[in-house]
Design a protein around this motif. Structure first.
Motif, PDB file in Angstrom:
ATOM      1  N   ILE A  32      -4.300  -7.740  -6.684  1.00  0.00           N
ATOM      2  CA  ILE A  32      -3.851  -6.362  -6.898  1.00  0.00           C
ATOM      3  C   ILE A  32      -5.036  -5.451  -7.185  1.00  0.00           C
ATOM      4  O   ILE A  32      -5.085  -4.324  -6.694  1.00  0.00           O
ATOM      5  CB  ILE A  32      -2.795  -6.301  -8.023  1.00  0.00           C
ATOM      6  N   VAL A  33      -6.008  -5.920  -7.941  1.00  0.00           N
ATOM      7  CA  VAL A  33      -7.196  -5.109  -8.215  1.00  0.00           C
ATOM      8  C   VAL A  33      -7.945  -4.833  -6.917  1.00  0.00           C
ATOM      9  O   VAL A  33      -8.390  -3.716  -6.662  1.00  0.00           O
ATOM     10  CB  VAL A  33      -8.106  -5.816  -9.237  1.00  0.00           C
ATOM     11  N   TYR A  34      -8.082  -5.841  -6.084  1.00  0.00           N
ATOM     12  CA  TYR A  34      -8.770  -5.655  -4.807  1.00  0.00           C
ATOM     13  C   TYR A  34      -8.006  -4.679  -3.926  1.00  0.00           C
ATOM     14  O   TYR A  34      -8.604  -3.841  -3.248  1.00  0.00           O
ATOM     15  CB  TYR A  34      -8.915  -7.006  -4.098  1.00  0.00           C
ATOM     16  N   THR A  35      -6.712  -4.749  -3.930  1.00  0.00           N
ATOM     17  CA  THR A  35      -5.889  -3.876  -3.104  1.00  0.00           C
ATOM     18  C   THR A  35      -6.093  -2.415  -3.458  1.00  0.00           C
ATOM     19  O   THR A  35      -6.163  -1.561  -2.580  1.00  0.00           O
ATOM     20  CB  THR A  35      -4.403  -4.229  -3.266  1.00  0.00           C
ATOM     21  N   THR A  36      -6.207  -2.111  -4.729  1.00  0.00           N
ATOM     22  CA  THR A  36      -6.402  -0.720  -5.119  1.00  0.00           C
ATOM     23  C   THR A  36      -7.764  -0.204  -4.705  1.00  0.00           C
ATOM     24  O   THR A  36      -7.958   0.998  -4.610  1.00  0.00           O
ATOM     25  CB  THR A  36      -6.229  -0.541  -6.634  1.00  0.00           C
ATOM     26  N   GLU A  37      -8.712  -1.081  -4.416  1.00  0.00           N
ATOM     27  CA  GLU A  37     -10.027  -0.648  -3.991  1.00  0.00           C
ATOM     28  C   GLU A  37     -10.131  -0.414  -2.489  1.00  0.00           C
ATOM     29  O   GLU A  37     -10.930   0.403  -2.055  1.00  0.00           O
ATOM     30  CB  GLU A  37     -11.082  -1.677  -4.408  1.00  0.00           C
ATOM     31  N   ILE A  38      -9.363  -1.114  -1.675  1.00  0.00           N
ATOM     32  CA  ILE A  38      -9.560  -1.003  -0.225  1.00  0.00           C
ATOM     33  C   ILE A  38      -8.758   0.126   0.413  1.00  0.00           C
ATOM     34  O   ILE A  38      -9.101   0.573   1.498  1.00  0.00           O
ATOM     35  CB  ILE A  38      -9.251  -2.333   0.504  1.00  0.00           C
ATOM     36  N   TYR A  39      -7.714   0.606  -0.233  1.00  0.00           N
ATOM     37  CA  TYR A  39      -6.914   1.670   0.351  1.00  0.00           C
ATOM     38  C   TYR A  39      -7.395   3.030  -0.131  1.00  0.00           C
ATOM     39  O   TYR A  39      -7.796   3.186  -1.278  1.00  0.00           O
ATOM     40  CB  TYR A  39      -5.436   1.510  -0.016  1.00  0.00           C
ATOM     41  N   PRO A  40      -7.318   4.053   0.738  1.00  0.00           N
ATOM     42  CA  PRO A  40      -7.650   5.417   0.294  1.00  0.00           C
ATOM     43  C   PRO A  40      -6.663   5.894  -0.761  1.00  0.00           C
ATOM     44  O   PRO A  40      -5.541   5.383  -0.867  1.00  0.00           O
ATOM     45  CB  PRO A  40      -7.516   6.255   1.566  1.00  0.00           C
ATOM     46  N   THR A  41      -7.056   6.883  -1.515  1.00  0.00           N
ATOM     47  CA  THR A  41      -6.257   7.382  -2.629  1.00  0.00           C
ATOM     48  C   THR A  41      -4.853   7.807  -2.200  1.00  0.00           C
ATOM     49  O   THR A  41      -3.892   7.566  -2.917  1.00  0.00           O
ATOM     50  CB  THR A  41      -6.971   8.568  -3.297  1.00  0.00           C
ATOM     51  N   VAL A  42      -4.735   8.408  -1.014  1.00  0.00           N
ATOM     52  CA  VAL A  42      -3.437   8.946  -0.592  1.00  0.00           C
ATOM     53  C   VAL A  42      -2.393   7.869  -0.342  1.00  0.00           C
ATOM     54  O   VAL A  42      -1.204   8.148  -0.379  1.00  0.00           O
ATOM     55  CB  VAL A  42      -3.588   9.845   0.658  1.00  0.00           C
ATOM     56  N   VAL A  43      -2.806   6.626  -0.082  1.00  0.00           N
ATOM     57  CA  VAL A  43      -1.835   5.559   0.133  1.00  0.00           C
ATOM     58  C   VAL A  43      -1.961   4.436  -0.893  1.00  0.00           C
ATOM     59  O   VAL A  43      -1.270   3.429  -0.798  1.00  0.00           O
ATOM     60  CB  VAL A  43      -1.959   4.955   1.553  1.00  0.00           C
ATOM     61  N   ARG A  44      -2.829   4.605  -1.859  1.00  0.00           N
ATOM     62  CA  ARG A  44      -3.078   3.554  -2.842  1.00  0.00           C
ATOM     63  C   ARG A  44      -1.833   3.209  -3.642  1.00  0.00           C
ATOM     64  O   ARG A  44      -1.512   2.057  -3.883  1.00  0.00           O
ATOM     65  CB  ARG A  44      -4.210   3.993  -3.778  1.00  0.00           C
ATOM     66  N   THR A  45      -1.075   4.207  -4.048  1.00  0.00           N
ATOM     67  CA  THR A  45       0.132   3.939  -4.842  1.00  0.00           C
ATOM     68  C   THR A  45       1.199   3.240  -4.021  1.00  0.00           C
ATOM     69  O   THR A  45       1.893   2.372  -4.533  1.00  0.00           O
ATOM     70  CB  THR A  45       0.731   5.250  -5.368  1.00  0.00           C
ATOM     71  N   ILE A  46       1.309   3.617  -2.760  1.00  0.00           N
ATOM     72  CA  ILE A  46       2.276   2.958  -1.887  1.00  0.00           C
ATOM     73  C   ILE A  46       1.898   1.491  -1.703  1.00  0.00           C
ATOM     74  O   ILE A  46       2.749   0.600  -1.790  1.00  0.00           O
ATOM     75  CB  ILE A  46       2.363   3.679  -0.531  1.00  0.00           C
ATOM     76  N   ALA A  47       0.622   1.234  -1.462  1.00  0.00           N
ATOM     77  CA  ALA A  47       0.160  -0.143  -1.280  1.00  0.00           C
ATOM     78  C   ALA A  47       0.368  -0.957  -2.551  1.00  0.00           C
ATOM     79  O   ALA A  47       0.785  -2.121  -2.505  1.00  0.00           O
ATOM     80  CB  ALA A  47      -1.311  -0.159  -0.876  1.00  0.00           C
ATOM     81  N   TYR A  48       0.092  -0.346  -3.696  1.00  0.00           N
ATOM     82  CA  TYR A  48       0.307  -1.031  -4.970  1.00  0.00           C
ATOM     83  C   TYR A  48       1.789  -1.359  -5.150  1.00  0.00           C
ATOM     84  O   TYR A  48       2.148  -2.438  -5.613  1.00  0.00           O
ATOM     85  CB  TYR A  48      -0.203  -0.173  -6.121  1.00  0.00           C
ATOM     86  N   GLY A  49       2.660  -0.440  -4.757  1.00  0.00           N
ATOM     87  CA  GLY A  49       4.098  -0.676  -4.849  1.00  0.00           C
ATOM     88  C   GLY A  49       4.565  -1.803  -3.939  1.00  0.00           C
ATOM     89  O   GLY A  49       5.412  -2.607  -4.325  1.00  0.00           O
ATOM     90  N   VAL A  50       4.002  -1.873  -2.739  1.00  0.00           N
ATOM     91  CA  VAL A  50       4.359  -2.954  -1.809  1.00  0.00           C
ATOM     92  C   VAL A  50       3.951  -4.305  -2.388  1.00  0.00           C
ATOM     93  O   VAL A  50       4.720  -5.272  -2.358  1.00  0.00           O
ATOM     94  CB  VAL A  50       3.711  -2.723  -0.431  1.00  0.00           C
ATOM     95  N   HIS A  51       2.748  -4.368  -2.946  1.00  0.00           N
ATOM     96  CA  HIS A  51       2.290  -5.629  -3.534  1.00  0.00           C
ATOM     97  C   HIS A  51       3.094  -5.987  -4.782  1.00  0.00           C
ATOM     98  O   HIS A  51       3.367  -7.160  -5.033  1.00  0.00           O
ATOM     99  CB  HIS A  51       0.801  -5.555  -3.849  1.00  0.00           C
ATOM    100  N   SER A  52       3.477  -4.991  -5.545  1.00  0.00           N
ATOM    101  CA  SER A  52       4.308  -5.242  -6.721  1.00  0.00           C
ATOM    102  C   SER A  52       5.680  -5.780  -6.307  1.00  0.00           C
ATOM    103  O   SER A  52       6.211  -6.706  -6.935  1.00  0.00           O
ATOM    104  CB  SER A  52       4.468  -3.959  -7.527  1.00  0.00           C
ATOM    105  N   THR A  53       6.235  -5.230  -5.238  1.00  0.00           N
ATOM    106  CA  THR A  53       7.515  -5.710  -4.730  1.00  0.00           C
ATOM    107  C   THR A  53       7.408  -7.152  -4.241  1.00  0.00           C
ATOM    108  O   THR A  53       8.288  -7.979  -4.509  1.00  0.00           O
ATOM    109  CB  THR A  53       8.012  -4.807  -3.591  1.00  0.00           C
TER     110      THR A  53
END
Length: 98
Positions: free
Chosen positions: A2-23
């Motif tokens: 999850i930490v790595y995921t927040t680093e590779i995505y741009p800010t505009v989609v970072r929350t969406i990507a974090y939500g997908v991984h959380s799901t």
């Protein structure tokens, strides 16, 4: 992961990507107890699935790029055609000029 995921995505989609991984993590939390019960029917399936998933995860992690000392992206860059030529613009330009 999850930490790595927040680093590779741009800010505009970072929350969406974090939500997908959380799901995905929550679904894994629901499936894991069922695998324990399935281990009674098929002995050894718990260890087999754990090993296979760890190996797949390790291989996928080796394919990712290094993020040490990398600048976090703020916007998605988009290539669009303007007057027959390709032009790279960011989200702000795309939303205000098109």
């Amino acid at each position: 992961m999850i930490v790595y995921t927040t680093e590779i995505y741009p800010t505009v989609v970072r929350t969406i990507a974090y939500g997908v991984h959380s799901t995905a993590a929550r679904v894994g939390g629901m499936v894991a107890p069922q695998i324990v019960f399935l281990d009674d029917e098929i002995p050894g399936i718990l260890y087999f699935l754990s090993g296979v998933l760890m190996m797949i995860s390790a291989v996928i992690m080796m394919l990712y790029r290094e993020t040490k000392d990398a600048v976090l992206e703020d916007m998605l860059d988009v290539d669009i055609k303007v007057d027959g030529r390709e032009k790279m613009v960011d989200n702000f330009e795309t939303s205000t000029h098109l």
